[in-house]
Design a protein around this motif. Sequence first.
Motif, PDB file in Angstrom:
ATOM      1  N   TRP A  74      19.426   5.050  14.089  1.00  0.00           N
ATOM      2  CA  TRP A  74      19.166   3.635  14.404  1.00  0.00           C
ATOM      3  C   TRP A  74      17.743   3.261  14.004  1.00  0.00           C
ATOM      4  CZ3 TRP A  74      20.935  -0.899  16.767  1.00  0.00           C
ATOM      5  CH2 TRP A  74      22.291  -0.914  17.145  1.00  0.00           C
ATOM      6  N   GLU A  75      16.793   4.140  14.311  1.00  0.00           N
ATOM      7  CA  GLU A  75      15.390   3.875  14.006  1.00  0.00           C
ATOM      8  C   GLU A  75      15.187   3.693  12.503  1.00  0.00           C
ATOM      9  OE1 GLU A  75      11.315   5.729  15.845  1.00  0.00           O
ATOM     10  OE2 GLU A  75      12.702   7.144  14.900  1.00  0.00           O
ATOM     11  N   GLU A  76      15.991   4.395  11.703  1.00  0.00           N
ATOM     12  CA  GLU A  76      15.913   4.297  10.243  1.00  0.00           C
ATOM     13  C   GLU A  76      16.657   3.072   9.711  1.00  0.00           C
ATOM     14  OE1 GLU A  76      17.636   7.976   9.166  1.00  0.00           O
ATOM     15  OE2 GLU A  76      15.929   9.184   9.894  1.00  0.00           O
ATOM     16  N   GLY A  77      17.384   2.359  10.587  1.00  0.00           N
ATOM     17  CA  GLY A  77      18.105   1.162  10.168  1.00  0.00           C
ATOM     18  C   GLY A  77      19.587   1.379   9.947  1.00  0.00           C
ATOM     19  N   ARG A  78      20.140   2.486  10.442  1.00  0.00           N
ATOM     20  CA  ARG A  78      21.549   2.845  10.264  1.00  0.00           C
ATOM     21  C   ARG A  78      21.941   2.881   8.774  1.00  0.00           C
ATOM     22  NH1 ARG A  78      25.237   2.279  14.683  1.00  0.00           N
ATOM     23  NH2 ARG A  78      26.807   1.513  13.205  1.00  0.00           N
ATOM     24  N   ASP A 216      11.184   4.051  19.811  1.00  0.00           N
ATOM     25  CA  ASP A 216      10.972   2.735  20.419  1.00  0.00           C
ATOM     26  C   ASP A 216      12.184   1.858  20.107  1.00  0.00           C
ATOM     27  OD1 ASP A 216      10.152   0.292  21.347  1.00  0.00           O
ATOM     28  OD2 ASP A 216       8.220   0.281  20.294  1.00  0.00           O
ATOM     29  N   VAL A 217      13.067   1.695  21.098  1.00  0.00           N
ATOM     30  CA  VAL A 217      14.294   0.935  20.853  1.00  0.00           C
ATOM     31  C   VAL A 217      14.019  -0.542  20.601  1.00  0.00           C
ATOM     32  CG1 VAL A 217      15.726   2.544  22.164  1.00  0.00           C
ATOM     33  CG2 VAL A 217      14.701   0.600  23.327  1.00  0.00           C
ATOM     34  N   SER A 218      12.842  -1.027  21.030  1.00  0.00           N
ATOM     35  CA  SER A 218      12.513  -2.436  20.790  1.00  0.00           C
ATOM     36  C   SER A 218      12.189  -2.693  19.316  1.00  0.00           C
ATOM     37  CB  SER A 218      11.331  -2.867  21.655  1.00  0.00           C
ATOM     38  OG  SER A 218      10.126  -2.276  21.211  1.00  0.00           O
ATOM     39  N   LYS A 219      12.022  -1.628  18.541  1.00  0.00           N
ATOM     40  CA  LYS A 219      11.725  -1.763  17.114  1.00  0.00           C
ATOM     41  C   LYS A 219      12.979  -1.703  16.250  1.00  0.00           C
ATOM     42  CE  LYS A 219       7.209  -1.791  17.741  1.00  0.00           C
ATOM     43  NZ  LYS A 219       6.405  -3.006  17.522  1.00  0.00           N
ATOM     44  N   PHE A 220      14.143  -1.505  16.839  1.00  0.00           N
ATOM     45  CA  PHE A 220      15.370  -1.456  16.048  1.00  0.00           C
ATOM     46  C   PHE A 220      15.517  -2.765  15.268  1.00  0.00           C
ATOM     47  CE2 PHE A 220      17.653   1.644  19.146  1.00  0.00           C
ATOM     48  CZ  PHE A 220      16.948   2.700  18.592  1.00  0.00           C
ATOM     49  N   SER A 221      15.795  -2.656  13.988  1.00  0.00           N
ATOM     50  CA  SER A 221      15.850  -3.835  13.135  1.00  0.00           C
ATOM     51  C   SER A 221      17.065  -4.697  13.457  1.00  0.00           C
ATOM     52  CB  SER A 221      15.894  -3.421  11.665  1.00  0.00           C
ATOM     53  OG  SER A 221      17.158  -2.847  11.351  1.00  0.00           O
ATOM     54  N   VAL A 222      16.962  -5.976  13.098  1.00  0.00           N
ATOM     55  CA  VAL A 222      18.087  -6.879  13.307  1.00  0.00           C
ATOM     56  C   VAL A 222      19.255  -6.495  12.397  1.00  0.00           C
ATOM     57  CG1 VAL A 222      17.397  -8.638  11.610  1.00  0.00           C
ATOM     58  CG2 VAL A 222      18.695  -9.311  13.637  1.00  0.00           C
ATOM     59  N   LEU A 223      18.961  -5.900  11.228  1.00  0.00           N
ATOM     60  CA  LEU A 223      20.045  -5.484  10.339  1.00  0.00           C
ATOM     61  C   LEU A 223      20.811  -4.301  10.933  1.00  0.00           C
ATOM     62  CD1 LEU A 223      18.423  -5.795   6.786  1.00  0.00           C
ATOM     63  CD2 LEU A 223      19.972  -7.387   7.951  1.00  0.00           C
ATOM     64  N   ALA A 224      20.106  -3.420  11.653  1.00  0.00           N
ATOM     65  CA  ALA A 224      20.798  -2.321  12.331  1.00  0.00           C
ATOM     66  C   ALA A 224      21.693  -2.870  13.437  1.00  0.00           C
ATOM     67  CB  ALA A 224      19.783  -1.332  12.897  1.00  0.00           C
ATOM     68  N   GLN A 225      21.182  -3.844  14.187  1.00  0.00           N
ATOM     69  CA  GLN A 225      22.000  -4.472  15.236  1.00  0.00           C
ATOM     70  C   GLN A 225      23.224  -5.150  14.623  1.00  0.00           C
ATOM     71  OE1 GLN A 225      19.438  -7.015  17.870  1.00  0.00           O
ATOM     72  NE2 GLN A 225      17.786  -6.055  16.738  1.00  0.00           N
ATOM     73  N   PHE A 226      23.015  -5.854  13.515  1.00  0.00           N
ATOM     74  CA  PHE A 226      24.112  -6.559  12.850  1.00  0.00           C
ATOM     75  C   PHE A 226      25.176  -5.566  12.371  1.00  0.00           C
ATOM     76  CE2 PHE A 226      26.112  -8.756   9.248  1.00  0.00           C
ATOM     77  CZ  PHE A 226      26.386  -9.990   9.811  1.00  0.00           C
ATOM     78  N   ASP A 227      24.731  -4.451  11.829  1.00  0.00           N
ATOM     79  CA  ASP A 227      25.661  -3.428  11.360  1.00  0.00           C
ATOM     80  C   ASP A 227      26.502  -2.883  12.513  1.00  0.00           C
ATOM     81  OD1 ASP A 227      26.449  -1.400   9.162  1.00  0.00           O
ATOM     82  OD2 ASP A 227      25.809  -0.108  10.810  1.00  0.00           O
ATOM     83  N   PHE A 228      25.871  -2.672  13.661  1.00  0.00           N
ATOM     84  CA  PHE A 228      26.579  -2.097  14.801  1.00  0.00           C
ATOM     85  C   PHE A 228      27.579  -3.083  15.393  1.00  0.00           C
ATOM     86  CE2 PHE A 228      26.395  -0.342  19.329  1.00  0.00           C
ATOM     87  CZ  PHE A 228      27.246   0.708  19.043  1.00  0.00           C
ATOM     88  N   LEU A 255      18.128 -11.091   7.167  1.00  0.00           N
ATOM     89  CA  LEU A 255      19.330 -11.331   7.959  1.00  0.00           C
ATOM     90  C   LEU A 255      20.173 -12.430   7.328  1.00  0.00           C
ATOM     91  CD1 LEU A 255      21.105 -10.867  10.442  1.00  0.00           C
ATOM     92  CD2 LEU A 255      19.685 -12.532  11.672  1.00  0.00           C
ATOM     93  N   GLY A 256      19.525 -13.494   6.882  1.00  0.00           N
ATOM     94  CA  GLY A 256      20.261 -14.568   6.232  1.00  0.00           C
ATOM     95  C   GLY A 256      21.014 -14.076   5.006  1.00  0.00           C
ATOM     96  N   GLN A 257      20.368 -13.214   4.220  1.00  0.00           N
ATOM     97  CA  GLN A 257      21.022 -12.655   3.042  1.00  0.00           C
ATOM     98  C   GLN A 257      22.206 -11.779   3.434  1.00  0.00           C
ATOM     99  OE1 GLN A 257      20.538 -13.278  -0.152  1.00  0.00           O
ATOM    100  NE2 GLN A 257      22.140 -11.821  -0.763  1.00  0.00           N
ATOM    101  N   ARG A 258      22.034 -11.003   4.500  1.00  0.00           N
ATOM    102  CA  ARG A 258      23.119 -10.110   4.944  1.00  0.00           C
ATOM    103  C   ARG A 258      24.303 -10.913   5.481  1.00  0.00           C
ATOM    104  NH1 ARG A 258      26.691  -7.543   4.743  1.00  0.00           N
ATOM    105  NH2 ARG A 258      27.283  -5.632   5.820  1.00  0.00           N
TER     106      ARG A 258
END
Length: 347
Positions: A74-78, A216-228, A255-258
Amino acid sequence: MSEVHLNQIDPYNYKEQEEAFTAGALSVAALLNHKFLEPRYQYSRELDPIVGVSFTGLFDFFVHAFGVDWLRWWEEGRPATPQGLAFKREEEKYLSSWKDIVHRVVWDYCDRHNLKRPNRCTTVQPSGTKALLTNASSGWHPPKAQRFIRRITFGKNDPVALACIDYGYNVIPSQSDKDEQGNLLNDPFDSRVSEWLVEIPVSVSWADLPGADEIDVSKFSVLAQFDFVLQVQRWYVTHNTSATLELRSDEIEPLGQRIYETIQNDEGYISAALLARFDDLQSFPRLPFEPIDKSTYNRLNQEVKARRKTDDFCAVLSRYDLGEMAEAGPSGCDSDKCMFPDQQPSS
């Protein structure tokens, strides 16, 4: 709707998982017997019966299932590495099996009771409040941190808040209670205070796993969240997945591009709220969740124990809740935020 608290379930106990989702499915299927008094509601039910079996604590469940390596991914962006693809296949197996259990149980119940089958039975509903009852991460979302101060709003002198004081928890005025210069008040018993915040130090169930503190879970990227959340929507949810994606300003364009690519590639339906992250906690004091480190968590817990006057919370709550106090929170309300003044009946 019903909700399964996955943080209470062993990831390797498949019988327990089947029993939990079976119970959730039966509890919603039985509601299809309900007859609406309003004809149009009943007609809508007959056309398109809808039930929803939800879950909360998915993130906690997967940490216990896959360990700290899953958090590092997750930290790496999934990313789509060999290990990452293996994690996704395992996520898919769990999510798909739960969906299959729900639909099998609901449809079997409907067939046996001559009810029309719902064509979709799974969802992830908003779960902020109920998740707190078992200290679960909300829905599919990552928690705010491994350890944090949870601040819960009560009316001043609310019986539950008074019991919390005797139990050792700290109480401070709410964010809305300020002096004439606009400064936050600090004394909860100040006459100008109308609401209290009860501060509870909390840690997630996996906080003490070796290596978990390094992430640091607060640093998880929005793209990782979107993927999950796409994983959840694709392999479990047949209605909609309640989702709040947290992002920083530099993540808006990616995020807009994704999202655009997801629509173009027909990767599945998703509906999500977007929430800006604020790294400067001093700009927003007394937040409902304030991340803290392990040493602060341990210190706050020791202070709670030092202040504690009783180990029986229910007993002290019963004493305050029986009307022995001169003041209490507003009655007849189903929310601690209901602060309407008492209405006197007109003659």
